[in-house]
Design an enzyme around this catalytic site. Structure first.
Site, PDB file in Angstrom:
ATOM      1  N   GLU A 120      -1.180 -52.129   6.095  1.00 57.94           N
ATOM      2  CA  GLU A 120      -2.590 -52.207   6.500  1.00 57.94           C
ATOM      3  C   GLU A 120      -3.072 -50.888   7.089  1.00 57.94           C
ATOM      4  O   GLU A 120      -4.224 -50.778   7.516  1.00 57.94           O
ATOM      5  CB  GLU A 120      -2.802 -53.345   7.507  1.00 57.94           C
ATOM      6  CG  GLU A 120      -2.413 -54.730   6.993  1.00 57.94           C
ATOM      7  CD  GLU A 120      -3.093 -55.091   5.689  1.00 57.94           C
ATOM      8  OE1 GLU A 120      -4.335 -54.978   5.601  1.00 57.94           O
ATOM      9  OE2 GLU A 120      -2.362 -55.483   4.747  1.00 57.94           O
ATOM     10  N   ARG A 158      -7.982 -27.779  -9.555  1.00 58.50           N
ATOM     11  CA  ARG A 158      -8.790 -27.217 -10.636  1.00 58.50           C
ATOM     12  C   ARG A 158      -9.840 -26.235 -10.125  1.00 58.50           C
ATOM     13  O   ARG A 158     -10.472 -25.553 -10.936  1.00 58.50           O
ATOM     14  CB  ARG A 158      -9.384 -28.308 -11.526  1.00 58.50           C
ATOM     15  CG  ARG A 158     -10.226 -29.318 -10.793  1.00 58.50           C
ATOM     16  CD  ARG A 158     -10.682 -30.439 -11.714  1.00 58.50           C
ATOM     17  NE  ARG A 158     -11.649 -29.988 -12.674  1.00 58.50           N
ATOM     18  CZ  ARG A 158     -11.485 -29.969 -14.005  1.00 58.50           C
ATOM     19  NH1 ARG A 158     -10.382 -30.412 -14.524  1.00 58.50           N
ATOM     20  NH2 ARG A 158     -12.427 -29.531 -14.789  1.00 58.50           N
ATOM     21  N   ASP A 173     -18.038 -27.921 -14.974  1.00 50.08           N
ATOM     22  CA  ASP A 173     -17.823 -29.330 -14.656  1.00 50.08           C
ATOM     23  C   ASP A 173     -19.107 -30.025 -14.236  1.00 50.08           C
ATOM     24  O   ASP A 173     -20.015 -29.402 -13.692  1.00 50.08           O
ATOM     25  CB  ASP A 173     -16.834 -29.482 -13.492  1.00 50.08           C
ATOM     26  CG  ASP A 173     -15.391 -29.247 -13.909  1.00 50.08           C
ATOM     27  OD1 ASP A 173     -15.142 -29.150 -15.125  1.00 50.08           O
ATOM     28  OD2 ASP A 173     -14.540 -29.168 -13.009  1.00 50.08           O
TER      29      ASP A 173
HETATM   30  C1  4GO Z   1      -7.649 -44.832   0.725  1.00 50.66           C
HETATM   31  C2  4GO Z   1      -6.539 -45.514   1.168  1.00 50.66           C
HETATM   32  C3  4GO Z   1      -8.445 -46.836  -0.240  1.00 50.66           C
HETATM   33  C4  4GO Z   1      -8.625 -45.499   0.009  1.00 50.66           C
HETATM   34  C5  4GO Z   1      -6.442 -46.863   0.898  1.00 50.66           C
HETATM   35  C6  4GO Z   1      -9.848 -44.788  -0.453  1.00 50.66           C
HETATM   36  N1  4GO Z   1      -7.390 -47.496   0.184  1.00 50.66           N
HETATM   37  N2  4GO Z   1     -10.880 -45.530  -0.792  1.00 50.66           N
HETATM   38  N3  4GO Z   1      -5.421 -47.631   1.334  1.00 50.66           N
HETATM   39  O1  4GO Z   1      -9.851 -43.569  -0.485  1.00 50.66           O
HETATM   40  C7  4GO Z   1      -4.119 -47.436   4.631  1.00 50.66           C
HETATM   41  C8  4GO Z   1      -3.088 -48.259   3.930  1.00 50.66           C
HETATM   42  C9  4GO Z   1      -5.115 -46.994   3.629  1.00 50.66           C
HETATM   43  C10 4GO Z   1      -3.468 -48.342   2.504  1.00 50.66           C
HETATM   44  C11 4GO Z   1      -4.472 -47.250   2.296  1.00 50.66           C
END
Ligand code: 4GO
Length: 242
Positions: A120, A158, A173
């Site tokens: 988590e 990149r 890009d």
């Molecule tokens: C980053 C980390 C989504 C992102 C994550 C994102 N989910 N949207 N999960 O950049 C802490 C434990 C965060 C799982 C991780």
């Protein structure tokens, strides 16, 4: 540029950094990558890296101690290698949304560290102590920070000078000029009854450049009007329509 990854699953990261444009950047020495596994810094015999959240609730959290010891050793190694303290980036949905402007900022740094959470997430005190910036790749939840870290690494790589051939330079890009990319076509000139826009076969380079610019603006208007809106601070300075 030096990239340090802190991850429980470095085997997920390594192959991705060995192919394509990023792989070439690594081979050329433009990118130097290092991997740090917090499980190697546990102090208990079960090599535990997670525990239950205070206050209850589902899931587990990453313990601060293995991560802290891991980061301290990484920073000692960086210092010994003569690298300045690199900002530690924590990938999380609570972070600043990644866009091309942030990619450019990051690619100008000599080194960055990408901290990949699992479960988590990470004990907040560890983040307070070590993390310079939280970055999110979009409004969705993933089971780990490894995929977002690879997204950051690829987007940053990149941008590095001499990584893309000049034909597919980063300047071409989408978003490089704040607009979406124009459509592209290759051979054959007619395919299953569909023709390539004739201007692209004309050899008239000025006309081609004009057509591409107009297509970019049209697409941006249709698909991402938010990129053009007057109250958008990242609105392109010159869209060619002014
Ligand atoms: C980053 C980390 C989504 C992102 C994550 C994102 N989910 N949207 N999960 O950049 C802490 C434990 C965060 C799982 C991780």
């Amino acid at each position: 540029m030096r990239l340090d990854f802190i991850s429980l699953f470095p085997e997920m990261l390594k192959p991705a950094l060995s192919v394509g444009v990023v792989g070439r950047a690594v081979d050329k020495g433009a990118i130097e990558s290092h991997y740090w596994n917090p499980r190697d810094y546990t102090s208990n015999k079960h090599r535990t890296v997670d525990d239950r959240p205070f206050g209850g609730g589902p899931g587990m959290l990453m313990l601060p101690q293995p991560l802290d010891d891991c980061i301290v050793e990484m920073q000692q190694q960086q210092q010994a290698a003569g690298v300045e303290q690199s900002p530690i980036i924590y990938l999380s949905p609570q972070g600043r949304r990644l866009d091309q402007a942030l990619v450019k900022e990051l690619s100008a740094l000599p080194a960055i560290t990408l901290l990949c959470g699992r479960y988590e997430g990470v004990d907040e005190r560890l983040l307070e102590k070590h993390v310079s910036i939280e970055v999110s790749i979009g409004d969705y939840v993933l089971s780990g920070g490894e995929l977002p870290a690879l997204v950051v690494a690829d987007a940053v790589a990149r941008q590095l000078p001499g990584i893309l051939g000049h034909e597919d330079s980063a300047e071409q890009d989408s978003f490089a000029n704040g607009l979406l990319d124009c459509p592209h076509y290759t051979r054959p000139a007619e395919w299953q009854g569909r023709e390539v826009p004739p201007v692209l076969l004309s050899g008239d380079h000025a006309a081609i450049a004009e057509w591409r610019q107009a297509q970019s603006i049209k697409r941006t208007n249709e698909r991402r009007p938010d990129l053009l809106s007057t109250d958008n601070p990242s609105k392109p300075r010159s869209s060619g329509s002014e």
